[in-house]
Design a protein around this motif. Sequence first.
Motif, PDB file in Angstrom:
ATOM      1  N   THR A 192     -44.860  -7.971  16.617  1.00 10.35           N
ATOM      2  CA  THR A 192     -46.096  -8.403  15.984  1.00 10.35           C
ATOM      3  C   THR A 192     -46.378  -9.847  16.340  1.00 10.35           C
ATOM      4  OG1 THR A 192     -45.494  -6.964  14.147  1.00 10.35           O
ATOM      5  CG2 THR A 192     -47.307  -8.462  13.781  1.00 10.35           C
ATOM      6  N   HIS A 193     -47.651 -10.165  16.562  1.00  7.83           N
ATOM      7  CA  HIS A 193     -48.051 -11.535  16.859  1.00  7.83           C
ATOM      8  C   HIS A 193     -47.737 -12.433  15.670  1.00  7.83           C
ATOM      9  CE1 HIS A 193     -50.706 -14.955  17.743  1.00  7.83           C
ATOM     10  NE2 HIS A 193     -50.507 -14.592  19.005  1.00  7.83           N
ATOM     11  N   VAL A 194     -47.473 -13.688  15.940  1.00  6.29           N
ATOM     12  CA  VAL A 194     -47.029 -14.612  14.900  1.00  6.29           C
ATOM     13  C   VAL A 194     -48.062 -14.780  13.782  1.00  6.29           C
ATOM     14  CG1 VAL A 194     -47.868 -16.685  16.087  1.00  6.29           C
ATOM     15  CG2 VAL A 194     -45.932 -16.856  14.534  1.00  6.29           C
ATOM     16  N   HIS A 195     -49.335 -14.608  14.090  1.00  2.00           N
ATOM     17  CA  HIS A 195     -50.373 -14.774  13.070  1.00  2.00           C
ATOM     18  C   HIS A 195     -50.502 -13.557  12.156  1.00  2.00           C
ATOM     19  CE1 HIS A 195     -51.620 -18.547  14.723  1.00  2.00           C
ATOM     20  NE2 HIS A 195     -51.904 -17.994  15.909  1.00  2.00           N
ATOM     21  N   TYR A 196     -49.935 -12.405  12.557  1.00  2.00           N
ATOM     22  CA  TYR A 196     -50.079 -11.183  11.786  1.00  2.00           C
ATOM     23  C   TYR A 196     -48.774 -10.731  11.138  1.00  2.00           C
ATOM     24  CZ  TYR A 196     -54.510 -10.929  14.165  1.00  2.00           C
ATOM     25  OH  TYR A 196     -55.755 -11.211  14.636  1.00  2.00           O
ATOM     26  N   ASP A 226     -38.253  -7.596  19.329  1.00  2.00           N
ATOM     27  CA  ASP A 226     -38.788  -8.082  20.596  1.00  2.00           C
ATOM     28  C   ASP A 226     -39.588  -7.013  21.336  1.00  2.00           C
ATOM     29  OD1 ASP A 226     -37.654 -10.521  20.167  1.00  2.00           O
ATOM     30  OD2 ASP A 226     -35.873 -10.112  21.364  1.00  2.00           O
ATOM     31  N   ASN A 227     -39.393  -5.772  20.966  1.00  2.58           N
ATOM     32  CA  ASN A 227     -40.102  -4.691  21.640  1.00  2.58           C
ATOM     33  C   ASN A 227     -40.571  -3.673  20.614  1.00  2.58           C
ATOM     34  OD1 ASN A 227     -37.662  -3.625  20.944  1.00  2.58           O
ATOM     35  ND2 ASN A 227     -36.936  -3.349  23.021  1.00  2.58           N
ATOM     36  N   ASN A 228     -41.383  -2.738  21.086  1.00  2.00           N
ATOM     37  CA  ASN A 228     -41.891  -1.675  20.238  1.00  2.00           C
ATOM     38  C   ASN A 228     -40.958  -0.473  20.360  1.00  2.00           C
ATOM     39  OD1 ASN A 228     -44.263  -3.137  19.533  1.00  2.00           O
ATOM     40  ND2 ASN A 228     -45.038  -2.704  21.572  1.00  2.00           N
ATOM     41  N   ALA A 258     -30.583   1.644  17.628  1.00  2.00           N
ATOM     42  CA  ALA A 258     -30.974   0.264  17.332  1.00  2.00           C
ATOM     43  C   ALA A 258     -31.136   0.092  15.822  1.00  2.00           C
ATOM     44  CB  ALA A 258     -32.293  -0.069  18.025  1.00  2.00           C
ATOM     45  N   PRO A 259     -30.926  -1.124  15.310  1.00  2.00           N
ATOM     46  CA  PRO A 259     -31.169  -1.352  13.879  1.00  2.00           C
ATOM     47  C   PRO A 259     -32.660  -1.280  13.569  1.00  2.00           C
ATOM     48  CG  PRO A 259     -30.488  -3.378  14.955  1.00  2.00           C
ATOM     49  CD  PRO A 259     -30.383  -2.301  15.972  1.00  2.00           C
ATOM     50  N   ILE A 260     -32.989  -0.707  12.403  1.00  2.00           N
ATOM     51  CA  ILE A 260     -34.383  -0.578  11.996  1.00  2.00           C
ATOM     52  C   ILE A 260     -34.602  -1.353  10.703  1.00  2.00           C
ATOM     53  CG2 ILE A 260     -34.656   1.641  13.161  1.00  2.00           C
ATOM     54  CD1 ILE A 260     -34.446   3.009  10.486  1.00  2.00           C
TER      55      ILE A 260
END
Length: 129
Positions: A70-74, A83-85, A103-105
């Motif tokens: 997510t972008h830092v503003h949102y 770091d990834n989707n 991966a951890p969620i």
Amino acid sequence: MGIHRRTRLNVVDNSALGKEADTTGKLAYCINVYKQGRRAKHLPHAELGDKILVAIRGQMRKAYVVGANTHVHYRKHGVPVTDNNMIVLLDEEGNPLGNRITAPIPTKLLANRGNVQFSKVLALANKYI
């Protein structure tokens, strides 16, 4: 802003289809978001816990979003950002294709235990952040 059409995604379960996409370098990408939008012709953005339709290795599969960059503003307070989707692939009946999430969620996803299909995905995870 979120996951929308043509967003590249990493598969974090141990399904054969996800491993094959990982080793070849051709990542899955989003085709559709199963979420009600505000405007009729505009596709809404997927967030954590939303169901999406992805194209992977020439197939169309449904998947749940378990991690989103997510972008830092949102960004929201208390929701960790990856770091990834990341997604978990589903079969035609809505069951996860793999039997373990590698991966951890985020722990925020535990609030979705009421959804029967999503609770199956949560049962596969053993690491939470």
